[in-house]
Design an enzyme around this catalytic site. Sequence first.
Site, PDB file in Angstrom:
ATOM      1  N   GLN A 173      35.317  46.495  38.313  1.00 43.27           N
ATOM      2  CA  GLN A 173      36.650  45.968  37.981  1.00 43.27           C
ATOM      3  C   GLN A 173      36.645  45.181  36.667  1.00 43.27           C
ATOM      4  O   GLN A 173      37.478  45.422  35.786  1.00 43.27           O
ATOM      5  CB  GLN A 173      37.144  45.060  39.114  1.00 43.27           C
ATOM      6  CG  GLN A 173      37.371  45.779  40.425  1.00 43.27           C
ATOM      7  CD  GLN A 173      37.948  44.861  41.480  1.00 43.27           C
ATOM      8  OE1 GLN A 173      39.153  44.763  41.636  1.00 43.27           O
ATOM      9  NE2 GLN A 173      37.077  44.169  42.217  1.00 43.27           N
ATOM     10  N   LEU A 174      35.713  44.246  36.534  1.00 43.86           N
ATOM     11  CA  LEU A 174      35.690  43.392  35.345  1.00 43.86           C
ATOM     12  C   LEU A 174      35.233  44.163  34.115  1.00 43.86           C
ATOM     13  O   LEU A 174      35.821  44.033  33.030  1.00 43.86           O
ATOM     14  CB  LEU A 174      34.799  42.180  35.596  1.00 43.86           C
ATOM     15  CG  LEU A 174      34.684  41.184  34.452  1.00 43.86           C
ATOM     16  CD1 LEU A 174      36.050  40.682  33.991  1.00 43.86           C
ATOM     17  CD2 LEU A 174      33.782  40.012  34.855  1.00 43.86           C
ATOM     18  N   TYR A 196      24.150  37.803  50.022  1.00 43.57           N
ATOM     19  CA  TYR A 196      24.774  38.090  48.728  1.00 43.57           C
ATOM     20  C   TYR A 196      24.885  36.814  47.890  1.00 43.57           C
ATOM     21  O   TYR A 196      24.465  36.765  46.730  1.00 43.57           O
ATOM     22  CB  TYR A 196      26.156  38.714  48.947  1.00 43.57           C
ATOM     23  CG  TYR A 196      27.048  38.661  47.735  1.00 43.57           C
ATOM     24  CD1 TYR A 196      26.847  39.528  46.656  1.00 43.57           C
ATOM     25  CD2 TYR A 196      28.103  37.744  47.650  1.00 43.57           C
ATOM     26  CE1 TYR A 196      27.666  39.473  45.532  1.00 43.57           C
ATOM     27  CE2 TYR A 196      28.913  37.691  46.539  1.00 43.57           C
ATOM     28  CZ  TYR A 196      28.697  38.546  45.481  1.00 43.57           C
ATOM     29  OH  TYR A 196      29.511  38.491  44.370  1.00 43.57           O
ATOM     30  N   TRP A 220      37.597  36.158  44.593  1.00 50.78           N
ATOM     31  CA  TRP A 220      38.691  37.022  45.064  1.00 50.78           C
ATOM     32  C   TRP A 220      39.211  37.951  43.961  1.00 50.78           C
ATOM     33  O   TRP A 220      40.410  38.011  43.693  1.00 50.78           O
ATOM     34  CB  TRP A 220      39.836  36.176  45.618  1.00 50.78           C
ATOM     35  CG  TRP A 220      39.516  35.296  46.781  1.00 50.78           C
ATOM     36  CD1 TRP A 220      38.284  34.849  47.183  1.00 50.78           C
ATOM     37  CD2 TRP A 220      40.464  34.726  47.693  1.00 50.78           C
ATOM     38  NE1 TRP A 220      38.400  34.036  48.289  1.00 50.78           N
ATOM     39  CE2 TRP A 220      39.728  33.937  48.636  1.00 50.78           C
ATOM     40  CE3 TRP A 220      41.854  34.780  47.805  1.00 50.78           C
ATOM     41  CZ2 TRP A 220      40.340  33.236  49.664  1.00 50.78           C
ATOM     42  CZ3 TRP A 220      42.462  34.075  48.835  1.00 50.78           C
ATOM     43  CH2 TRP A 220      41.716  33.317  49.755  1.00 50.78           C
TER      44      TRP A 220
END
Length: 292
Positions: A13-14, A129, A154
């Site tokens: 995503q980033l 994680y 998030w």
Amino acid sequence: MKPLIIITGKNGQLGWELSQLAPQFAEHFNFIFVDREELDLSNPASIPDFFAKYQPQYFISCGAYTAVDKAETERELCYNINAASVGVIAKECAAINCKLITISTDYVFDGNGTSPYLPNQTKQPLNYYGETKAIGEDLAFANNPQTIVVRTSWVYSVHGANFVKTMLRLMKERESLNVVGDQIGSPTYAADLASALMTIVTELEKGNEHYGYYHYSNDGVISWHDFAIAIKTNAGLNCQVSAIPTSAYPTPAKRPAYSVLDKTSIVADFGVKMVNWQVSLKKCMDLLLTSI
């Protein structure tokens, strides 16, 4: 010659949002985006060969193992990607005077807090994680003093799998949904985080050098249930969304009950602009809904 920025996780995503932003900075920087095909973070021993080929001035480490529940059993893979590889990247960056920005998570904290977590607050991860991300942070600083850790929370985007897209799909498929209402935090639109990272790089290039821990998310404090209701409202859907306690939705990995991050220092040191979560959610959803 323009400084070179290497960015890992180009298909995440980033990384994807940074690739969309890169053309706006093409006058001042060269970019190379890589994923596991070009740089296999699960094999830390392969990283020095990559650095022998490229000599970046900036390295933004977005690539990560993010399957939080699977991490409880895929421990070696998770550790290699989130901890060992970050340590090697930091060491290789230090050898060529390359500034490192590595992305971390709210999951390094235990979630027992009641006020926003400060960047230098004690880390006490609840799950494996989070533990690997915390170790990765430590290794980065141990191997390269020119390191910036940016913790976020998030994360969602028009690209990839995330809570917003999952909720949209489920709300269209079902008449009712249960969503956890007692986990509190702040959403982060990956496009806003990408913009914040480029602000930091631009400031570093100007000589405004600060290193250490920083936090970034969108402004506002909500629950996952609040987030789901906002998604429903933006999409104009009729699905009934009910709040349930964490205890009613057990998962292999524990989640922090409270993971709000204090963003004061990233604004003060780099002039990063903050955006309200509702504004960013609408922006993302407008893009999603027009593409469906």
